[in-house]
Design a protein around this motif. Structure first.
Motif, PDB file in Angstrom:
ATOM      1  N   TYR A   1       0.815  -1.206   0.000  1.00  0.00           N
ATOM      2  CA  TYR A   1       0.000   0.000   0.000  1.00  0.00           C
ATOM      3  C   TYR A   1       0.848   1.256   0.000  1.00  0.00           C
ATOM      4  N   SER A   2       2.141   1.124   0.207  1.00  0.00           N
ATOM      5  CA  SER A   2       3.058   2.249   0.025  1.00  0.00           C
ATOM      6  C   SER A   2       3.115   2.540  -1.477  1.00  0.00           C
ATOM      7  N   ASP A   3       2.374   3.528  -1.934  1.00  0.00           N
ATOM      8  CA  ASP A   3       2.160   3.747  -3.366  1.00  0.00           C
ATOM      9  C   ASP A   3       3.371   4.429  -3.995  1.00  0.00           C
ATOM     10  N   GLY A   4       4.339   3.616  -4.408  1.00  0.00           N
ATOM     11  CA  GLY A   4       5.555   4.133  -5.019  1.00  0.00           C
ATOM     12  C   GLY A   4       6.777   3.825  -4.168  1.00  0.00           C
ATOM     13  N   ILE A   5       7.933   3.744  -4.811  1.00  0.00           N
ATOM     14  CA  ILE A   5       9.173   3.360  -4.136  1.00  0.00           C
ATOM     15  C   ILE A   5       9.541   4.352  -3.034  1.00  0.00           C
TER      16      ILE A   5
ATOM     17  N   CYS B   1       8.214   4.436   4.535  1.00  0.00           N
ATOM     18  CA  CYS B   1       7.648   3.454   5.466  1.00  0.00           C
ATOM     19  C   CYS B   1       8.761   2.709   6.187  1.00  0.00           C
ATOM     20  N   ILE B   2       9.759   2.253   5.440  1.00  0.00           N
ATOM     21  CA  ILE B   2      10.873   1.511   6.027  1.00  0.00           C
ATOM     22  C   ILE B   2      11.624   2.386   7.036  1.00  0.00           C
ATOM     23  N   GLN B   3      11.831   3.650   6.711  1.00  0.00           N
ATOM     24  CA  GLN B   3      12.502   4.559   7.633  1.00  0.00           C
ATOM     25  C   GLN B   3      11.684   4.764   8.910  1.00  0.00           C
ATOM     26  N   SER B   4      10.358   4.889   8.755  1.00  0.00           N
ATOM     27  CA  SER B   4       9.489   5.057   9.922  1.00  0.00           C
ATOM     28  C   SER B   4       9.539   3.825  10.814  1.00  0.00           C
ATOM     29  N   VAL B   5       9.553   2.640  10.197  1.00  0.00           N
ATOM     30  CA  VAL B   5       9.642   1.398  10.968  1.00  0.00           C
ATOM     31  C   VAL B   5      10.959   1.342  11.719  1.00  0.00           C
TER      32      VAL B   5
ATOM     33  N   GLY C   1       7.641  -0.580 -14.678  1.00  0.00           N
ATOM     34  CA  GLY C   1       7.347   0.487 -13.730  1.00  0.00           C
ATOM     35  C   GLY C   1       7.222  -0.007 -12.303  1.00  0.00           C
ATOM     36  N   GLU C   2       6.921   0.937 -11.400  1.00  0.00           N
ATOM     37  CA  GLU C   2       6.877   0.647  -9.967  1.00  0.00           C
ATOM     38  C   GLU C   2       5.456   0.631  -9.422  1.00  0.00           C
ATOM     39  N   LYS C   3       4.466   0.469 -10.290  1.00  0.00           N
ATOM     40  CA  LYS C   3       3.077   0.424  -9.848  1.00  0.00           C
ATOM     41  C   LYS C   3       2.425  -0.894 -10.274  1.00  0.00           C
ATOM     42  N   GLN C   4       1.696  -1.485  -9.362  1.00  0.00           N
ATOM     43  CA  GLN C   4       0.848  -2.628  -9.658  1.00  0.00           C
ATOM     44  C   GLN C   4      -0.500  -2.353  -9.004  1.00  0.00           C
ATOM     45  N   ALA C   5      -1.469  -3.220  -9.262  1.00  0.00           N
ATOM     46  CA  ALA C   5      -2.804  -3.001  -8.709  1.00  0.00           C
ATOM     47  C   ALA C   5      -3.312  -4.282  -8.069  1.00  0.00           C
ATOM     48  N   LEU C   6      -4.073  -4.109  -7.010  1.00  0.00           N
ATOM     49  CA  LEU C   6      -4.850  -5.204  -6.442  1.00  0.00           C
ATOM     50  C   LEU C   6      -6.285  -4.996  -6.900  1.00  0.00           C
ATOM     51  N   LYS C   7      -6.762  -5.894  -7.746  1.00  0.00           N
ATOM     52  CA  LYS C   7      -8.115  -5.780  -8.268  1.00  0.00           C
ATOM     53  C   LYS C   7      -9.081  -6.520  -7.352  1.00  0.00           C
ATOM     54  N   LEU C   8     -10.154  -5.843  -6.981  1.00  0.00           N
ATOM     55  CA  LEU C   8     -11.158  -6.414  -6.095  1.00  0.00           C
ATOM     56  C   LEU C   8     -12.525  -6.360  -6.752  1.00  0.00           C
ATOM     57  N   SER C   9     -13.295  -7.417  -6.550  1.00  0.00           N
ATOM     58  CA  SER C   9     -14.701  -7.371  -6.929  1.00  0.00           C
ATOM     59  C   SER C   9     -15.519  -8.007  -5.811  1.00  0.00           C
ATOM     60  N   ILE C  10     -16.617  -7.365  -5.483  1.00  0.00           N
ATOM     61  CA  ILE C  10     -17.486  -7.826  -4.411  1.00  0.00           C
ATOM     62  C   ILE C  10     -18.924  -7.773  -4.901  1.00  0.00           C
ATOM     63  N   GLN C  11     -19.631  -8.878  -4.785  1.00  0.00           N
ATOM     64  CA  GLN C  11     -21.042  -8.937  -5.137  1.00  0.00           C
ATOM     65  C   GLN C  11     -21.856  -9.269  -3.895  1.00  0.00           C
ATOM     66  N   LYS C  12     -22.922  -8.537  -3.709  1.00  0.00           N
ATOM     67  CA  LYS C  12     -23.820  -8.759  -2.586  1.00  0.00           C
ATOM     68  C   LYS C  12     -25.229  -8.978  -3.137  1.00  0.00           C
TER      69      LYS C  12
ATOM     70  N   MET D   1      -0.766   0.114  -5.908  1.00  0.00           N
ATOM     71  CA  MET D   1       0.227  -0.401  -4.965  1.00  0.00           C
ATOM     72  C   MET D   1       1.619  -0.344  -5.579  1.00  0.00           C
ATOM     73  N   VAL D   2       2.620  -0.350  -4.730  1.00  0.00           N
ATOM     74  CA  VAL D   2       3.997  -0.335  -5.198  1.00  0.00           C
ATOM     75  C   VAL D   2       4.371  -1.719  -5.728  1.00  0.00           C
ATOM     76  N   ALA D   3       5.122  -1.738  -6.813  1.00  0.00           N
ATOM     77  CA  ALA D   3       5.582  -2.988  -7.432  1.00  0.00           C
ATOM     78  C   ALA D   3       7.102  -3.024  -7.433  1.00  0.00           C
ATOM     79  N   LEU D   4       7.652  -4.150  -6.995  1.00  0.00           N
ATOM     80  CA  LEU D   4       9.098  -4.333  -7.028  1.00  0.00           C
ATOM     81  C   LEU D   4       9.427  -5.808  -6.869  1.00  0.00           C
ATOM     82  N   GLY D   5      10.613  -6.189  -7.334  1.00  0.00           N
ATOM     83  CA  GLY D   5      11.076  -7.549  -7.139  1.00  0.00           C
ATOM     84  C   GLY D   5      11.686  -7.712  -5.766  1.00  0.00           C
ATOM     85  N   PHE D   6      11.922  -8.949  -5.367  1.00  0.00           N
ATOM     86  CA  PHE D   6      12.446  -9.198  -4.028  1.00  0.00           C
ATOM     87  C   PHE D   6      13.864  -8.687  -3.866  1.00  0.00           C
ATOM     88  N   GLU D   7      14.658  -8.712  -4.952  1.00  0.00           N
ATOM     89  CA  GLU D   7      16.003  -8.155  -4.847  1.00  0.00           C
ATOM     90  C   GLU D   7      15.939  -6.654  -4.590  1.00  0.00           C
ATOM     91  N   GLU D   8      15.001  -5.974  -5.262  1.00  0.00           N
ATOM     92  CA  GLU D   8      14.817  -4.543  -5.031  1.00  0.00           C
ATOM     93  C   GLU D   8      14.360  -4.280  -3.594  1.00  0.00           C
TER      94      GLU D   8
END
Length: 247
Positions: free
Chosen positions: A113-117, A123-127, A176-187, A202-209
């Protein structure tokens, strides 16, 4: 519909949306990792805590737990679930607490949810600033290079006379550094169906990054995404648990 509006509207149904999550197993797994890598303290902060389900398990096992989330309706539910805990409405990419924590967790891939590198770096610095010496930061993540855009997971649930269908899936455009979590909800209630569709940026990166962002602050260990066994990441799986120890 905006990201936050979806959660505001459905905060009362969030636990239904997460009904297939094994909160006890996840909490127990991270507690074991904390026992192995931490200094033994029990001051705990859960980032993006949602309705407090993980916090509840940590409290029940003797931790002094707090929760942080950007969504107040979620925190209102969390406060009812865990009246002995303190919950704070803050952005996990820029938060401050007076007392140090021995363990900081971030479950359910919420680190993304950290939107961007740069937001993730903040976030990492705050932690790092919020952790005590030898404190542990534990979270799970997905590698952008291993996302299958066609894959979705879902489940159904019934509540108060209504039937729900929840589906979610990752989407990465390939660069790029952006990915998305797609949600659908039916009631469905009395034969009438309402539907919500949303994409969470959402932020996108590989594990090495990810590791390279963490290493200036922590000793980094990467494990298989299995809360019941502690095994090093095999470098092939697209999901992993990160355990980061502050020196």
């Amino acid at each position: 519909m905006s990201t936050n509006a979806l959660y505001n509207d459905l905060s009362g149904y969030y636990d239904l949306m997460c009904a297939d999550i094994d909160y006890p197993a996840q909490s127990d797994g991270v507690r074991r990792l904390h026992q192995l890598f931490g200094r033994g303290g029990r001051n705990h902060l859960d980032l993006a805590c949602g309705t407090g389900a993980h916090v509840r398990h940590f409290i029940d096992h003797g931790y002094n737990s707090q929760g942080l989330d950007i969504n107040q309706p979620m925190l209102d539910v969390a406060s009812q679930r865990c009246p002995e805990a303190q919950f704070t409405c803050q952005d996990m990419c820029d938060f401050r607490f007076d007392q140090p924590f021995d363990l900081i967790t971030c479950f359910l891939y919420s680190i993304h949810y950290s939107d961007g590198i740069e937001k993730l770096r903040s976030c990492i610095q705050s932690v790092h600033e919020a952790l005590a010496s030898n404190g542990v930061f534990c979270f799970n993540a997905v590698d952008k290079n291993k996302i299958d855009n066609s894959r979705f997971v879902g489940h159904t649930a019934d509540f108060n006379g209504s039937s729900f269908v929840f589906r979610s899936g990752w989407h990465y455009p390939g660069q790029g550094e952006k990915q998305a979590l797609k949600l659908s909800i039916q009631k469905t209630t009395d034969g009438v169906t309402q539907a919500w569709h949303d994409e969470h940026p959402m932020v996108a990166l590989g594990f090495e990054e990810m590791a390279s962002l963490l290493q200036p602050y922590f000793e980094v260990h990467i494990f298989e995404h299995d809360y019941e066994r502690i095994e090093p990441w095999d470098r092939h799986a697209g999901n992993a648990l990160f355990v980061c120890v502050k020196g």
